[in-house]
Design a protein around this motif. Structure first.
Motif, mmCIF file in Angstrom:
data_model
loop_
_atom_site.group_PDB
_atom_site.id
_atom_site.type_symbol
_atom_site.label_atom_id
_atom_site.label_comp_id
_atom_site.label_asym_id
_atom_site.label_seq_id
_atom_site.Cartn_x
_atom_site.Cartn_y
_atom_site.Cartn_z
ATOM 1 N N VAL A 97 10.391 11.605 6.903
ATOM 2 C CA VAL A 97 9.362 10.753 7.481
ATOM 3 C C VAL A 97 8.182 11.649 7.878
ATOM 4 O O VAL A 97 8.220 12.340 8.895
ATOM 5 C CB VAL A 97 9.887 9.966 8.699
ATOM 6 C CG1 VAL A 97 8.785 9.073 9.271
ATOM 7 C CG2 VAL A 97 11.112 9.145 8.318
ATOM 8 N N PHE A 98 7.150 11.639 7.044
ATOM 9 C CA PHE A 98 5.935 12.392 7.345
ATOM 10 C C PHE A 98 5.102 11.578 8.319
ATOM 11 O O PHE A 98 4.795 10.419 8.070
ATOM 12 C CB PHE A 98 5.127 12.662 6.075
ATOM 13 C CG PHE A 98 5.796 13.624 5.134
ATOM 14 C CD1 PHE A 98 5.890 14.962 5.452
ATOM 15 C CD2 PHE A 98 6.325 13.185 3.935
ATOM 16 C CE1 PHE A 98 6.498 15.861 4.595
ATOM 17 C CE2 PHE A 98 6.936 14.069 3.062
ATOM 18 C CZ PHE A 98 7.024 15.411 3.386
ATOM 19 N N PHE A 124 5.726 7.894 4.370
ATOM 20 C CA PHE A 124 4.457 8.347 4.946
ATOM 21 C C PHE A 124 4.095 7.374 6.052
ATOM 22 O O PHE A 124 3.705 6.237 5.796
ATOM 23 C CB PHE A 124 3.389 8.410 3.850
ATOM 24 C CG PHE A 124 3.786 9.330 2.722
ATOM 25 C CD1 PHE A 124 3.563 10.693 2.819
ATOM 26 C CD2 PHE A 124 4.406 8.829 1.590
ATOM 27 C CE1 PHE A 124 3.950 11.543 1.803
ATOM 28 C CE2 PHE A 124 4.804 9.667 0.565
ATOM 29 C CZ PHE A 124 4.571 11.032 0.666
ATOM 30 N N PHE A 125 4.276 7.807 7.297
ATOM 31 C CA PHE A 125 4.080 6.957 8.461
ATOM 32 C C PHE A 125 2.781 7.346 9.149
ATOM 33 O O PHE A 125 2.694 8.400 9.790
ATOM 34 C CB PHE A 125 5.273 7.108 9.414
ATOM 35 C CG PHE A 125 5.232 6.174 10.581
ATOM 36 C CD1 PHE A 125 5.537 4.836 10.435
ATOM 37 C CD2 PHE A 125 4.881 6.639 11.837
ATOM 38 C CE1 PHE A 125 5.503 3.969 11.520
ATOM 39 C CE2 PHE A 125 4.839 5.785 12.928
ATOM 40 C CZ PHE A 125 5.157 4.444 12.761
ATOM 41 N N HIS A 126 1.779 6.518 8.984
ATOM 42 C CA HIS A 126 0.445 6.726 9.558
ATOM 43 C C HIS A 126 -0.255 7.961 8.984
ATOM 44 O O HIS A 126 -1.170 8.495 9.626
ATOM 45 C CB HIS A 126 0.481 6.810 11.082
ATOM 46 C CG HIS A 126 0.993 5.554 11.725
ATOM 47 N ND1 HIS A 126 1.062 5.423 13.077
ATOM 48 C CD2 HIS A 126 1.459 4.383 11.226
ATOM 49 C CE1 HIS A 126 1.562 4.229 13.378
ATOM 50 N NE2 HIS A 126 1.805 3.589 12.263
ATOM 51 N N GLY A 171 7.201 7.405 -2.764
ATOM 52 C CA GLY A 171 7.861 7.010 -1.526
ATOM 53 C C GLY A 171 7.264 5.740 -0.957
ATOM 54 O O GLY A 171 6.688 4.926 -1.675
ATOM 55 N N TRP A 172 7.384 5.587 0.339
ATOM 56 C CA TRP A 172 6.911 4.398 1.033
ATOM 57 C C TRP A 172 5.814 4.803 2.009
ATOM 58 O O TRP A 172 5.901 5.822 2.674
ATOM 59 C CB TRP A 172 8.060 3.752 1.821
ATOM 60 C CG TRP A 172 9.148 3.257 0.944
ATOM 61 C CD1 TRP A 172 9.284 2.011 0.420
ATOM 62 C CD2 TRP A 172 10.293 3.999 0.491
ATOM 63 N NE1 TRP A 172 10.421 1.939 -0.341
ATOM 64 C CE2 TRP A 172 11.063 3.139 -0.317
ATOM 65 C CE3 TRP A 172 10.723 5.322 0.674
ATOM 66 C CZ2 TRP A 172 12.248 3.545 -0.927
ATOM 67 C CZ3 TRP A 172 11.910 5.724 0.057
ATOM 68 C CH2 TRP A 172 12.638 4.843 -0.718
ATOM 69 N N ASN A 177 -0.775 -0.602 11.242
ATOM 70 C CA ASN A 177 -0.361 -1.947 11.662
ATOM 71 C C ASN A 177 0.929 -2.415 11.016
ATOM 72 O O ASN A 177 1.243 -3.592 11.031
ATOM 73 C CB ASN A 177 -1.484 -2.942 11.363
ATOM 74 C CG ASN A 177 -2.742 -2.608 12.133
ATOM 75 O OD1 ASN A 177 -2.679 -2.208 13.299
ATOM 76 N ND2 ASN A 177 -3.886 -2.719 11.480
ATOM 77 N N GLU A 178 1.665 -1.505 10.424
ATOM 78 C CA GLU A 178 2.901 -1.910 9.749
ATOM 79 C C GLU A 178 4.109 -1.426 10.497
ATOM 80 O O GLU A 178 4.113 -0.419 11.130
ATOM 81 C CB GLU A 178 2.920 -1.342 8.323
ATOM 82 C CG GLU A 178 1.799 -1.924 7.486
ATOM 83 C CD GLU A 178 1.776 -1.317 6.099
ATOM 84 O OE1 GLU A 178 2.571 -1.761 5.263
ATOM 85 O OE2 GLU A 178 0.960 -0.403 5.861
#
Length: 178
Positions: A97-98, A124-126, A171-172, A177-178
């Protein structure tokens, strides 16, 4: 039937009955230790613990996916680094989780660089996959700080290569906002 058995059978059919068979091959190497976990979750705690990663972990558990998350699986009194390295080795996959401060962490970067053939699936988180792969924005700042902080150039270069490799995997992406 093993390849060796088939080979020996085919050889015995092809050779005259009086011809001696070659000695049997040595036994195969021991099978590697079976995985203990389906997934190892790699993340920067201060960015996503209690938020995204906890929801991801709960969802994986609900789907009967055996996931390793440090705060859920480490027993009190265990040596953290050794336990985490063992969990990585015994996991079939890693979900990396980046997040905004992932690259600030020497610990996260070192774990990412030690994947050695381990299948990684990035989230990829934010952050943008382009920022991670190109090491721009907050990732650029983190690497500049690591270089100024006295880390050996080769070590920092290995971290850079590891991030480029993982960020190059489909990836995702999750925005603000998600």
């Amino acid at each position: 039937m093993s390849t060796n058995t088939l080979l020996r059978r085919n050889l015995s059919l092809a050779l005259p009955p009086t011809s001696p068979l070659p000695p049997p091959p040595p036994p195969p190497p021991r099978a590697p230790l079976l995985s203990s976990y389906d997934v190892f979750l790699s993340f920067r705690g201060e960015d996503v613990r209690g938020k995204f990663v906890d929801h991801l972990y709960a969802r994986l558990q609900g789907l009967k996916v055996n996931a390793f998350m440090d705060e859920k699986k480490l027993a009190r009194g265990e040596v953290i680094e050794k336990s985490i390295l063992t969990a990585i080795e015994r996991s079939r996959f890693s979900v990396v989780v980046f997040s905004l401060r992932y690259a600030d962490s020497e610990w996260c970067l070192a774990r990412c660089a030690k994947r050695k053939g381990h299948v990684a699936m990035p989230v990829f988180f934010h952050v943008s996959p382009d920022d991670v792969a190109g090491q721009t924005g907050v990732y650029e700042e983190a690497f500049v700080n690591h270089e100024k902080g006295g880390f050996k150039k080769k070590r920092v270069e290995n971290w850079r290569k590891a991030l480029i490799a993982v960020a190059g995997i489909s990836g995702w992406c999750f925005g603000e906002n998600e």
